[in-house]
Design a protein around this motif. Structure first.
Motif, PDB file in Angstrom:
ATOM      1  N   ILE A 128       0.870  -1.170   0.000  1.00 39.77           N
ATOM      2  CA  ILE A 128       0.000   0.000   0.000  1.00 39.77           C
ATOM      3  C   ILE A 128       0.911   1.224   0.000  1.00 39.77           C
ATOM      4  CG2 ILE A 128      -1.756   1.321   1.246  1.00 39.77           C
ATOM      5  CD1 ILE A 128      -2.556  -1.309   2.640  1.00 39.77           C
ATOM      6  N   ASP A 129       0.707   2.116  -0.963  1.00 40.02           N
ATOM      7  CA  ASP A 129       1.449   3.376  -1.018  1.00 40.02           C
ATOM      8  C   ASP A 129       0.522   4.500  -0.571  1.00 40.02           C
ATOM      9  OD1 ASP A 129       3.823   2.244  -2.018  1.00 40.02           O
ATOM     10  OD2 ASP A 129       3.050   2.310  -4.062  1.00 40.02           O
ATOM     11  N   ASN A 130       1.031   5.343   0.315  1.00 36.40           N
ATOM     12  CA  ASN A 130       0.263   6.458   0.859  1.00 36.40           C
ATOM     13  C   ASN A 130       1.002   7.769   0.659  1.00 36.40           C
ATOM     14  OD1 ASN A 130      -1.914   4.996   2.406  1.00 36.40           O
ATOM     15  ND2 ASN A 130      -0.128   4.125   3.398  1.00 36.40           N
ATOM     16  N   GLU A 131       0.229   8.841   0.549  1.00 39.82           N
ATOM     17  CA  GLU A 131       0.749  10.198   0.593  1.00 39.82           C
ATOM     18  C   GLU A 131       0.101  10.893   1.779  1.00 39.82           C
ATOM     19  OE1 GLU A 131      -0.297  12.020  -3.118  1.00 39.82           O
ATOM     20  OE2 GLU A 131       1.411  11.120  -4.160  1.00 39.82           O
ATOM     21  N   TYR A 132       0.849  11.788   2.424  1.00 38.40           N
ATOM     22  CA  TYR A 132       0.368  12.502   3.599  1.00 38.40           C
ATOM     23  C   TYR A 132       0.573  13.989   3.406  1.00 38.40           C
ATOM     24  CZ  TYR A 132       1.342   7.843   5.374  1.00 38.40           C
ATOM     25  OH  TYR A 132       1.404   6.491   5.539  1.00 38.40           O
ATOM     26  N   MET A 133      -0.371  14.771   3.917  1.00 39.50           N
ATOM     27  CA  MET A 133      -0.245  16.211   3.945  1.00 39.50           C
ATOM     28  C   MET A 133      -0.693  16.687   5.315  1.00 39.50           C
ATOM     29  SD  MET A 133      -1.571  16.444   0.125  1.00 39.50           S
ATOM     30  CE  MET A 133      -2.099  14.781   0.390  1.00 39.50           C
ATOM     31  N   VAL A 134       0.092  17.569   5.910  1.00 46.53           N
ATOM     32  CA  VAL A 134      -0.232  18.118   7.228  1.00 46.53           C
ATOM     33  C   VAL A 134      -0.417  19.624   7.055  1.00 46.53           C
ATOM     34  CG1 VAL A 134       0.516  18.379   9.618  1.00 46.53           C
ATOM     35  CG2 VAL A 134       1.160  16.315   8.328  1.00 46.53           C
ATOM     36  N   TYR A 135      -1.587  20.107   7.453  1.00 52.95           N
ATOM     37  CA  TYR A 135      -1.929  21.522   7.311  1.00 52.95           C
ATOM     38  C   TYR A 135      -2.120  22.154   8.685  1.00 52.95           C
ATOM     39  CZ  TYR A 135      -3.116  20.230   2.509  1.00 52.95           C
ATOM     40  OH  TYR A 135      -3.074  19.760   1.218  1.00 52.95           O
ATOM     41  N   ARG A 136      -1.745  23.421   8.773  1.00 50.63           N
ATOM     42  CA  ARG A 136      -2.049  24.254   9.934  1.00 50.63           C
ATOM     43  C   ARG A 136      -2.676  25.529   9.387  1.00 50.63           C
ATOM     44  NH1 ARG A 136       2.830  25.984  11.716  1.00 50.63           N
ATOM     45  NH2 ARG A 136       2.450  27.858  10.510  1.00 50.63           N
ATOM     46  N   ASP A 137      -3.897  25.799   9.800  1.00 51.63           N
ATOM     47  CA  ASP A 137      -4.622  26.992   9.316  1.00 51.63           C
ATOM     48  C   ASP A 137      -4.619  27.078   7.792  1.00 51.63           C
ATOM     49  OD1 ASP A 137      -5.136  27.797  11.954  1.00 51.63           O
ATOM     50  OD2 ASP A 137      -3.193  28.823  12.066  1.00 51.63           O
ATOM     51  N   GLY A 138      -4.779  25.943   7.138  1.00 58.84           N
ATOM     52  CA  GLY A 138      -4.844  25.901   5.679  1.00 58.84           C
ATOM     53  C   GLY A 138      -3.505  25.928   4.970  1.00 58.84           C
ATOM     54  N   LEU A 139      -2.410  26.068   5.717  1.00 63.76           N
ATOM     55  CA  LEU A 139      -1.073  26.083   5.114  1.00 63.76           C
ATOM     56  C   LEU A 139      -0.449  24.701   5.194  1.00 63.76           C
ATOM     57  CD1 LEU A 139       0.330  29.345   6.734  1.00 63.76           C
ATOM     58  CD2 LEU A 139      -0.433  29.055   4.372  1.00 63.76           C
ATOM     59  N   LEU A 140       0.111  24.232   4.092  1.00 63.00           N
ATOM     60  CA  LEU A 140       0.795  22.945   4.077  1.00 63.00           C
ATOM     61  C   LEU A 140       2.111  23.095   4.839  1.00 63.00           C
ATOM     62  CD1 LEU A 140       0.914  20.020   2.984  1.00 63.00           C
ATOM     63  CD2 LEU A 140       2.107  20.950   0.990  1.00 63.00           C
ATOM     64  N   ILE A 141       2.258  22.370   5.962  1.00 65.20           N
ATOM     65  CA  ILE A 141       3.482  22.503   6.763  1.00 65.20           C
ATOM     66  C   ILE A 141       4.388  21.273   6.652  1.00 65.20           C
ATOM     67  CG2 ILE A 141       2.411  24.135   8.343  1.00 65.20           C
ATOM     68  CD1 ILE A 141       2.416  21.839  10.440  1.00 65.20           C
ATOM     69  N   ALA A 142       3.834  20.128   6.194  1.00 66.51           N
ATOM     70  CA  ALA A 142       4.648  18.926   5.999  1.00 66.51           C
ATOM     71  C   ALA A 142       3.928  18.009   5.030  1.00 66.51           C
ATOM     72  CB  ALA A 142       4.889  18.207   7.323  1.00 66.51           C
ATOM     73  N   GLU A 143       4.713  17.237   4.309  1.00 69.79           N
ATOM     74  CA  GLU A 143       4.141  16.245   3.401  1.00 69.79           C
ATOM     75  C   GLU A 143       5.055  15.033   3.390  1.00 69.79           C
ATOM     76  OE1 GLU A 143       4.084  17.754  -0.650  1.00 69.79           O
ATOM     77  OE2 GLU A 143       5.743  19.073  -0.129  1.00 69.79           O
ATOM     78  N   GLY A 144       4.474  13.892   3.126  1.00 64.84           N
ATOM     79  CA  GLY A 144       5.277  12.683   3.156  1.00 64.84           C
ATOM     80  C   GLY A 144       4.661  11.575   2.340  1.00 64.84           C
ATOM     81  N   SER A 145       5.343  10.432   2.399  1.00 63.70           N
ATOM     82  CA  SER A 145       4.880   9.250   1.677  1.00 63.70           C
ATOM     83  C   SER A 145       5.367   8.013   2.414  1.00 63.70           C
ATOM     84  CB  SER A 145       5.410   9.259   0.245  1.00 63.70           C
ATOM     85  OG  SER A 145       6.828   9.214   0.259  1.00 63.70           O
ATOM     86  N   SER A 146       4.674   6.914   2.168  1.00 67.16           N
ATOM     87  CA  SER A 146       5.108   5.643   2.745  1.00 67.16           C
ATOM     88  C   SER A 146       4.709   4.495   1.829  1.00 67.16           C
ATOM     89  CB  SER A 146       4.499   5.418   4.136  1.00 67.16           C
ATOM     90  OG  SER A 146       3.108   5.208   4.062  1.00 67.16           O
ATOM     91  N   THR A 147       5.463   3.422   1.959  1.00 72.40           N
ATOM     92  CA  THR A 147       5.100   2.146   1.361  1.00 72.40           C
ATOM     93  C   THR A 147       4.945   1.171   2.512  1.00 72.40           C
ATOM     94  OG1 THR A 147       6.289   2.596  -0.694  1.00 72.40           O
ATOM     95  CG2 THR A 147       5.837   0.272  -0.175  1.00 72.40           C
ATOM     96  N   ILE A 148       3.784   0.551   2.571  1.00 71.93           N
ATOM     97  CA  ILE A 148       3.449  -0.413   3.613  1.00 71.93           C
ATOM     98  C   ILE A 148       3.417  -1.791   2.963  1.00 71.93           C
ATOM     99  CG2 ILE A 148       1.732  -1.074   5.341  1.00 71.93           C
ATOM    100  CD1 ILE A 148       3.040   1.745   5.759  1.00 71.93           C
TER     101      ILE A 148
END
Length: 129
Positions: free
Chosen positions: A89-109
């Protein structure tokens, strides 16, 4: 099955370092929480998968940090499944604070059995085209 899931998370004090900023390792934990909540949204508890001999383990994970988060911030954690076929399973992640993208990532499970051997994902976790 929805391929995206988003939830709010309030930064706790113990997740911050001496400068009051969320320690970078916690973003990896946020990604894991997102995966578990997403799995629950699909109607599956991770403990039930393990009981049935299905183990989902991190094969690869990465995070790009754009801006800091601090104690009390409300973060919106978003996970998106980009692929779920075979034994991965491949995932993408986005972390927002007040609508601003502050971190992004990915993983393979990877999906493994009790002995640590790769096994195909169960049908109910596969992504349909």
């Amino acid at each position: 099955m929805s391929h995206e899931f988003q939830f709010p998370l309030e930064v706790r004090y113990y997740e911050t370092d001496a400068q009051g900023v969320v320690h970078h390792a916690n973003f990896i934990k946020y990604f894991e929480v997102a995966r578990l909540y997403h799995l629950r949204e699909w109607g599956h508890e991770y403990a039930d998968l393990e009981r049935d001999g299905i183990f989902l383990v991190v094969n690869k994970i990465a995070c790009n940090y754009r801006m800091p988060a601090r104690f009390g911030d409300i973060l919106d954690i978003k996970v998106r499944v980009t692929r779920a076929r075979g034994a991965r399973i491949d995932n993408e992640y986005m972390v927002y604070r007040d609508g601003l993208l502050i971190a992004e990532g990915s993983s393979t499970i990877a999906c493994i059995d009790r002995q640590g051997n790769l096994q195909r994902l169960p049908e109910y976790l596969l992504m349909k085209e």
